[in-house]
Design an enzyme around this catalytic site. Structure first.
Site, PDB file in Angstrom:
ATOM      1  N   SER A  18      -1.903  16.644  -5.331  1.00  0.00           N
ATOM      2  CA  SER A  18      -2.625  15.384  -4.434  1.00  0.00           C
ATOM      3  C   SER A  18      -2.271  16.088  -3.001  1.00  0.00           C
ATOM      4  CB  SER A  18      -1.480  14.316  -4.417  1.00  0.00           C
ATOM      5  OG  SER A  18      -1.520  13.186  -3.464  1.00  0.00           O
ATOM      6  N   HIS A  42      -6.363  16.190  -6.548  1.00  0.00           N
ATOM      7  CA  HIS A  42      -6.090  14.753  -6.647  1.00  0.00           C
ATOM      8  C   HIS A  42      -6.389  14.062  -5.248  1.00  0.00           C
ATOM      9  CE1 HIS A  42      -4.335  11.021  -8.541  1.00  0.00           C
ATOM     10  NE2 HIS A  42      -3.585  11.002  -7.323  1.00  0.00           N
ATOM     11  N   ASP A  44      -6.293  10.695  -3.121  1.00  0.00           N
ATOM     12  CA  ASP A  44      -5.587   9.348  -3.031  1.00  0.00           C
ATOM     13  C   ASP A  44      -6.507   8.555  -2.226  1.00  0.00           C
ATOM     14  OD1 ASP A  44      -3.325   9.209  -4.713  1.00  0.00           O
ATOM     15  OD2 ASP A  44      -2.785  11.157  -3.589  1.00  0.00           O
ATOM     16  N   MET A  46      -7.205   5.066  -0.549  1.00  0.00           N
ATOM     17  CA  MET A  46      -6.475   3.791  -0.116  1.00  0.00           C
ATOM     18  C   MET A  46      -7.271   3.128   0.978  1.00  0.00           C
ATOM     19  SD  MET A  46      -2.519   5.095   0.186  1.00  0.00           S
ATOM     20  CE  MET A  46      -2.088   6.319  -0.969  1.00  0.00           C
ATOM     21  N   HIS A  75      -8.317   8.908  -7.009  1.00  0.00           N
ATOM     22  CA  HIS A  75      -7.365   7.832  -7.495  1.00  0.00           C
ATOM     23  C   HIS A  75      -7.875   6.712  -6.502  1.00  0.00           C
ATOM     24  CE1 HIS A  75      -2.911   6.609  -7.613  1.00  0.00           C
ATOM     25  NE2 HIS A  75      -3.573   5.637  -8.295  1.00  0.00           N
ATOM     26  N   MET A  77      -7.166   3.500  -4.984  1.00  0.00           N
ATOM     27  CA  MET A  77      -6.105   2.204  -4.839  1.00  0.00           C
ATOM     28  C   MET A  77      -6.751   1.227  -3.829  1.00  0.00           C
ATOM     29  SD  MET A  77      -2.925   4.815  -4.317  1.00  0.00           S
ATOM     30  CE  MET A  77      -3.810   6.111  -4.251  1.00  0.00           C
ATOM     31  N   MET A 145       1.648   5.217 -12.910  1.00  0.00           N
ATOM     32  CA  MET A 145       2.357   5.358 -11.938  1.00  0.00           C
ATOM     33  C   MET A 145       3.951   5.553 -12.183  1.00  0.00           C
ATOM     34  SD  MET A 145      -0.095   5.729  -9.571  1.00  0.00           S
ATOM     35  CE  MET A 145       0.854   5.805  -8.145  1.00  0.00           C
ATOM     36  N   GLY A 153       5.904  11.073  -1.278  1.00  0.00           N
ATOM     37  CA  GLY A 153       7.172  11.495  -0.902  1.00  0.00           C
ATOM     38  C   GLY A 153       8.060  10.526  -1.415  1.00  0.00           C
ATOM     39  N   ASP A 183       2.035  10.153 -11.748  1.00  0.00           N
ATOM     40  CA  ASP A 183       1.988  10.183 -10.371  1.00  0.00           C
ATOM     41  C   ASP A 183       2.823   9.589  -9.508  1.00  0.00           C
ATOM     42  OD1 ASP A 183       0.779  10.246  -7.872  1.00  0.00           O
ATOM     43  OD2 ASP A 183      -1.205   9.215  -8.323  1.00  0.00           O
ATOM     44  N   GLY A 184       3.467  10.265  -8.781  1.00  0.00           N
ATOM     45  CA  GLY A 184       4.678   9.706  -8.097  1.00  0.00           C
ATOM     46  C   GLY A 184       6.077  10.226  -8.267  1.00  0.00           C
ATOM     47  N   GLY A 185       6.618  11.018  -7.294  1.00  0.00           N
ATOM     48  CA  GLY A 185       8.218  11.689  -7.262  1.00  0.00           C
ATOM     49  C   GLY A 185       7.948  12.765  -8.335  1.00  0.00           C
TER      50      GLY A 185
HETATM   51  C1  DX5 Z   1       1.002   7.414  -4.138  1.00  0.00           C
HETATM   52  C2  DX5 Z   1      -0.235   8.535  -4.640  1.00  0.00           C
HETATM   53  C3  DX5 Z   1       0.116   9.859  -5.063  1.00  0.00           C
HETATM   54  C4  DX5 Z   1       1.128  10.561  -4.016  1.00  0.00           C
HETATM   55  C5  DX5 Z   1       2.154  11.343  -4.708  1.00  0.00           C
HETATM   56  O1  DX5 Z   1       0.478   6.225  -4.052  1.00  0.00           O
HETATM   57  O2  DX5 Z   1      -0.907   7.911  -5.812  1.00  0.00           O
HETATM   58  O3  DX5 Z   1      -0.799  10.471  -5.487  1.00  0.00           O
HETATM   59  O4  DX5 Z   1       0.386  11.596  -3.204  1.00  0.00           O
HETATM   60  O5  DX5 Z   1       3.031  11.812  -3.848  1.00  0.00           O
HETATM   61  P1  DX5 Z   1       4.212  12.710  -4.249  1.00  0.00           P
HETATM   62  O6  DX5 Z   1       4.004  13.655  -5.291  1.00  0.00           O
HETATM   63  O7  DX5 Z   1       4.959  13.210  -3.216  1.00  0.00           O
HETATM   64  O8  DX5 Z   1       5.223  11.467  -4.746  1.00  0.00           O
HETATM   65 ZN    ZN Z   2      -2.465   9.193  -6.521  1.00  0.00          ZN
END
Ligand code: DX5
Ligand code: ZN
Length: 232
Positions: A18, A42, A44, A46, A75, A77, A145, A153, A183-185
């Site tokens: 990402s 990926h 993101d 938003m 992605h 959002m 998610m 982060g 996706d996430g952490g």
């Molecule tokens: C968060 C995004 C993720 C984000 C993940 O809303 O959808 O794709 O970049 O970031 P990390 O891998 O740092 O959690």
């Molecule tokens: Zn994402």
């Protein structure tokens, strides 16, 4: 869709770096740095409504598509994916993933088919698995998610693991060949758990672009750890 960059184990485990965690003034370099181990890039997207902040849109995707042959997955959002998805397809995105929470998922799946792109459906940590079941046979990917969307982060939410396992089992039971993405952490410390729970596409932002090593080395390490977990 293309299988470029995938590690060739039986589960087709793949990495989707990402670029949200990259330096936006060097996005091209960020993409190039992970090309060898990335199955997808990926992006993101938003809108400041569905999530609190704003990132990038179709014009950025158009530039990235010119730069790399790695397929770009967006992605979304955003509150109104039906209004914007055609622009991402036009820009060259290989896949758009929409959130089930925004609604009109069946219509969006039809739109993606008509546009000739791959389609994913995402669900937030609090959204029950059953919300996406009606769409499993009309999408190419489910994105589970493992943080609340909006920022890179954040800390991985282990409480999502049972839902991830439930969705992965359902996909297998239905005999569907769709991908299960998380996706996430996601990083070396968490990737084993999500692979064990059935995920096969791993989105990672800060674990690659803020790892303290080169993004290429961080990406290679992550895929190695995921592979080890996958063959266990
Ligand atoms: C968060 C995004 C993720 C984000 C993940 O809303 O959808 O794709 O970049 O970031 P990390 O891998 O740092 O959690
Ligand atoms: Zn994402």
């Amino acid at each position: 869709m293309g299988r470029r960059g995938l590690v060739t184990d039986s589960r087709n485990i793949g990495l989707a770096p990402s670029i949200l965690s990259a330096d936006f003034s060097f996005l091209g370099e960020a993409v190039r740095s992970v090309e060898q181990s990335a199955g997808w890039i990926h992006v993101d997207v938003m809108d400041g409504h569905f999530v609190p902040t704003i990132t990038m849109g179709p014009l950025a995707v158009q530039s990235l598509v010119r730069l790399t042959s790695v397929p770009i997955e967006c992605h979304l959002m955003i509150d109104n994916p039906w209004a914007i998805m055609p622009q991402f397809a036009q820009a060259g995105a290989a896949r758009c993933t929409v959130h089930v929470e925004t609604g009109r998922t069946a219509e969006l799946a039809g739109m993606a088919r008509a546009l000739g792109i791959s389609m994913g459906v995402a669900l937030n940590p609090e959204t029950p698995a059953a919300e996406i079941y009606p769409y499993l046979d009309s999408v190419d990917l489910v994105l589970v998610m493992t943080v609340n969307p909006g920022f890179g982060g954040q800390q991985f939410m282990p409480e999502v693991l049972p839902k991830l396992a439930e969705i992965s089992s359902r996909v297998s039971e239905m005999g569907l060949e769709i991908d299960v993405e998380v996706d996430g952490g996601i990083g070396p410390g968490t990737v084993g758990q999500v692979v064990a729970a059935g995920a096969n596409i791993l989105v990672a932002g800060s674990a690659i672009f803020s790892a303290g090593t080169s993004p290429a080395a961080a990406a290679e390490k992550l895929i190695r750890v995921a592979m080890d977990a996958g063959v266990r």
